[in-house]
Design a protein around this motif. Structure first.
Motif, PDB file in Angstrom:
ATOM      1  N   ILE A  36       0.829  -1.202   0.000  1.00 56.60           N
ATOM      2  CA  ILE A  36       0.000   0.000   0.000  1.00 56.60           C
ATOM      3  C   ILE A  36       0.867   1.257   0.000  1.00 56.60           C
ATOM      4  O   ILE A  36       0.522   2.264  -0.646  1.00 56.60           O
ATOM      5  CB  ILE A  36      -0.968  -0.008   1.222  1.00 56.60           C
ATOM      6  N   SER A  37       2.012   1.221   0.685  1.00 59.56           N
ATOM      7  CA  SER A  37       2.888   2.400   0.721  1.00 59.56           C
ATOM      8  C   SER A  37       3.437   2.712  -0.674  1.00 59.56           C
ATOM      9  O   SER A  37       3.513   3.878  -1.075  1.00 59.56           O
ATOM     10  CB  SER A  37       4.037   2.185   1.708  1.00 59.56           C
ATOM     11  N   LEU A  40       0.540   4.193  -2.795  1.00 54.87           N
ATOM     12  CA  LEU A  40       0.249   5.586  -2.433  1.00 54.87           C
ATOM     13  C   LEU A  40       1.356   6.519  -2.903  1.00 54.87           C
ATOM     14  O   LEU A  40       1.091   7.664  -3.301  1.00 54.87           O
ATOM     15  CB  LEU A  40       0.066   5.697  -0.915  1.00 54.87           C
ATOM     16  N   TYR A  41       2.579   6.035  -2.865  1.00 55.74           N
ATOM     17  CA  TYR A  41       3.701   6.837  -3.372  1.00 55.74           C
ATOM     18  C   TYR A  41       3.532   7.096  -4.868  1.00 55.74           C
ATOM     19  O   TYR A  41       3.706   8.230  -5.351  1.00 55.74           O
ATOM     20  CB  TYR A  41       5.013   6.116  -3.101  1.00 55.74           C
ATOM     21  N   LEU A  43       0.706   6.994  -6.559  1.00 56.50           N
ATOM     22  CA  LEU A  43      -0.476   7.831  -6.760  1.00 56.50           C
ATOM     23  C   LEU A  43      -0.143   9.304  -6.517  1.00 56.50           C
ATOM     24  O   LEU A  43      -0.502  10.173  -7.334  1.00 56.50           O
ATOM     25  CB  LEU A  43      -1.595   7.380  -5.818  1.00 56.50           C
ATOM     26  N   SER A  44       0.540   9.589  -5.420  1.00 56.63           N
ATOM     27  CA  SER A  44       0.875  10.985  -5.105  1.00 56.63           C
ATOM     28  C   SER A  44       1.844  11.570  -6.133  1.00 56.63           C
ATOM     29  O   SER A  44       1.721  12.741  -6.516  1.00 56.63           O
ATOM     30  CB  SER A  44       1.462  11.082  -3.699  1.00 56.63           C
ATOM     31  N   LEU A  82      -5.139   0.178  -6.384  1.00 56.16           N
ATOM     32  CA  LEU A  82      -5.560   0.497  -5.010  1.00 56.16           C
ATOM     33  C   LEU A  82      -6.889  -0.161  -4.672  1.00 56.16           C
ATOM     34  O   LEU A  82      -7.085  -0.662  -3.554  1.00 56.16           O
ATOM     35  CB  LEU A  82      -5.663   2.009  -4.837  1.00 56.16           C
ATOM     36  N   GLN A  86      -7.436  -2.776  -1.658  1.00 50.94           N
ATOM     37  CA  GLN A  86      -8.439  -2.492  -0.625  1.00 50.94           C
ATOM     38  C   GLN A  86      -9.478  -3.604  -0.526  1.00 50.94           C
ATOM     39  O   GLN A  86      -9.987  -3.894   0.562  1.00 50.94           O
ATOM     40  CB  GLN A  86      -9.108  -1.152  -0.935  1.00 50.94           C
TER      41      GLN A  86
END
Length: 701
Positions: A36-37, A40-41, A43-44, A82, A86
């Motif tokens: 997940i990290s 998210l990295y 995605l950002s 994601l 999830q």
């Protein structure tokens, strides 16, 4: 005169451009398993890079628009990844697996009424609490529960809370070659563990707490089943077909009849799909257009249509193919009454996009794949096929229209059908021509029977007529299935041949519609690659010499395979065509292309319990045997222990020296556990079929 402006298909269906990267993100995440990290990295980073474009000048944004478009595609792709991460229940902080120990007790609430199986009752449950001594952990997550059939078993209903004091078992695959990946299928249903419970393993606690809406669905479903059981005869297996066709209830279906429907290419009529929902939709639309209170109000029409469609979809169990149709018809209804009518391909893409956002695992659902392929094939191909032949008379014209729909759906779906089912129904055109009109009448009469069930006299006569129609349909199916050439069975197919088949179809259609020689060349390239793969498989087939010890619960099953020929050694019940053989042995034989059962196999010798397959030596222990210790134990390749033989491993190895000891699935688990301990103490290699799957040994000299 200026030529009319042509809008590319790609621009008329913008949702397809979003759907494809979403699907790519789902597939990549499932196989790559990114954390997940990391997601998210990504995605950002992509989001920041995308937003930076708004600080550029208009001219710079114009020149870099393709890069901006690529970043947007990557954002959708990461969103798909994601969503997949999830959806995996094991990633939730309260998943019960995080708190389990060897002595944990569970509080489990039943999520559905019990379903009767041959030797048990089945239901889904949700773990609410994990008890570790005096510690309580609020938890969540689904488990699959089987209750042993017992006359003293207390009645259980939906919503009942159970205290379970038995360890969970991980859901595993059988491990047989070519077998259905049940573990992955269960994971897509968010099921990772199962429980086999006797009466002493659980205690009911408190009063049931059923949910109001789910109780309404279950009670309505039960009422419909009761009505059908009351008024539909089952003399010729009509009841199971009526239940499956109306609400997707398949527990009363005869397995041989289902196989006959599959062999003739009409199994889709007893699997609730877009066909059924479409028929319901047109009836509802007709009612809305003729009822005084509804025909003048578009808001009332939309409310009635969407409510009834979704109620039917939920009553039938909410299969992916039904949900696809429900979402698509919802989009169609909203577009018809509130917005401008759009492309049907866009409606399909919208429904697929929404469903995959809700549950990314639908992408692997066979019904989801087949329904979208079939509908896309009908929309694109059916008008073109229909126009190939002009028929003036309305009756044969209608028949040709029906045949063109069936043919278009089959062209789009048959490669993936070959991949999953390894068979092709040769008589599907003729069978669909007769059965589909009957199905329409039966469905409408079935709905009418439910509506008028409060009038017993009328319902009785309608039930008699409905039983006759279903019986007639079953006789038609049996008639077509009686021909030896009704089905082409045992077709070799893998992922690569399936993609190449779709390549052949795509490029041939491109050549047919555009007369483009490049398309024909590409079709020939795909055909040559397809042929090459089959030739390679045939070469491997000629070379293969294998020993396969299958994982079939409580049974012994062994195949000696030489090329396409095989000899079976095992329980007599597995020698006959039936559910056990079709589920456990047939997929393996198809995957290995072993289709010729023989009693005399080259390279195979037998003397009692001793077998030799070329240079491989196999000793089968199926009863208590006395072994005299030898100064130099005889070397063998496989020592197979089966049928709960009353033996000690130490006694066996005093006379023989096995390369591996195999315990098949006919042995009791407690015996296998004791034998495994002996093997560990003696430093012997062992293979437990019920735990590790089938044992496969290459016997080539």
């Amino acid at each position: 005169m200026r030529a009319p402006y042509h809008i590319p298909f790609w621009k008329t269906t913008p949702l397809i451009r979003l759907l494809l990267p979403l699907m790519a993100g789902i597939i990549i995440q499932w196989y790559a398993r990114f954390t997940i990290s990391y997601l998210l990295y990504c995605l950002s980073s992509f989001m920041l890079a995308y937003l930076l474009f708004y600080f550029f000048s208009a001219s710079a944004r114009y020149y870099l628009k393709k890069l901006q478009g690529l970043l947007f595609v990557l954002l959708i792709l990461i969103a798909g990844a994601l969503l997949t991460w999830q959806k995996d229940g094991r990633h939730h902080p309260k998943w019960y697996g995080h708190f389990l120990t060897d002595s944990s007790a569970l509080l489990v609430r039943l999520q559905e009424p019990l379903t009767a199986k041959q030797n048990s009752y089945k239901a889904d449950g949700v773990v609410e609490t994990v008890l570790n001594g005096n510690e309580k952990h609020a938890a969540q997550g689904k488990v699959l529960i089987y209750f042993a059939k017992d006359s003293s078993m207390a009645p259980l209903i939906y919503g009942q809370l159970l205290l379970v004091n038995k360890p969970l078992q991980i859901i595993r695959n059988s491990g047989n070659p070519g077998a259905f990946n049940y573990q992955r299928y269960a994971a897509f249903q968010l099921l990772y563990h199962q429980l086999y419970l006797r009466n002493s393993d659980w205690v009911a606690i408190g009063n049931p707490r059923p949910g109001a809406f789910r109780s309404f669905l279950f009670n309505t479903r039960k009422h419909i089943i009761n009505v059908l059981q009351k008024y539909i005869s089952n003399e010729h297996q009509q009841l199971g077909i009526a239940e499956a066709l109306l609400i997707g209830y398949k527990e009363d279906l005869d397995k041989d009849l289902v196989q006959a429907y599959s062999n003739t290419g009409v199994v889709h009529i007893i699997a609730i799909s877009g066909l059924h929902l479409g028929l319901i939709f047109f009836v509802l639309l007709w009612i809305c257009n003729h009822m005084p209170l509804l025909k003048k109000s578009r808001h009332a029409k939309v409310l009635v249509l969407i409510t009834c469609l979704w109620l039917f979809a939920l009553l039938t169990g909410g299969a992916a193919s039904v949900l696809r149709s429900a979402v698509m018809f919802t989009v169609v209804v909203l577009g018809k009454y509130y917005f401008r009518q759009g492309s049907v391909y866009n409606s399909l893409a919208v429904s697929a996009f929404l469903l995959l956002c809700y549950n990314p695992y639908y992408l692997w659902d066979v019904g989801f794949q087949l329904s979208y392929l079939a509908v896309a094939g009908i929309v694109f191909l059916q008008p073109r096929i229909f126009k190939m032949v002009y028929i003036g008379h309305p009756v044969p014209r209608k028949a040709w229209e029906l045949l063109s729909v069936t043919l278009a759906a089959q062209v789009a779906a048959f490669p993936i059908c070959l991949y999953y089912f390894h068979q092709f129904p040769n008589l599907f055109l003729f069978c669909n021509l007769l059965v589909l009109p009957l199905t329409t009448i039966i469905l409408y009469c079935g709905v009418l029977l439910i509506v008028i069930s409060a009038l017993p006299v009328v319902a009785t006569y309608l039930g008699i007529g409905l039983s006759f129609l279903i019986g007639l349909m079953n006789r038609i199916i049996h008639f077509f299935n009686s021909f030896s050439f009704s089905v082409w069975d045992g077709i070799y197919a893998n992922v690569y041949t399936t993609w190449l088949l779709y390549g052949i179809i795509f490029f041939l259609l491109g050549w047919w519609l555009q007369r483009n020689r490049t398309m024909m060349r590409m079709a020939i390239v795909c055909l040559l690659a397809f042929t090459g793969l089959h030739l390679y498989a045939m070469v491997q087939l000629v070379k293969q010499q294998k020993l396969v010890i299958y994982n079939v619960s409580k049974h012994s099953a062994i195949d000696f395979i030489n090329g396409s020929r095989y000899r079976f050694v095992g329980d007599s019940v597995l020698k006959e065509e039936g559910l056990l053989q079709n589920f456990h042995l047939k997929p393996a034989r198809i995957s290995m292309q072993a289709d010729d059962l023989v009693t005399d196999l080259p390279g195979l010798k037998n003397n009692g319990n001793y077998w030799q397959f070329y240079k491989r030596k196999i000793l089968l222990i199926d009863s208590a045997m006395i072994f005299e210790p030898k100064p130099v134990p005889i070397s063998i390749d496989v020592l197979l222990v089966t049928k709960n033989a009353n033996v000690r491993i130490a006694d066996l190895v005093s006379a023989v020296k096995p390369a591996v000891i195999v315990f098949d699935a006919s042995n009791n688990l407690w015996k296998i556990a004791n034998w495994k301990k002996e093997c560990e103490e003696l430093l012997l290699r062992c293979h437990t079929v019920s735990e590790k799957g089938a044992f496969v040994l290459d016997a080539r000299p």
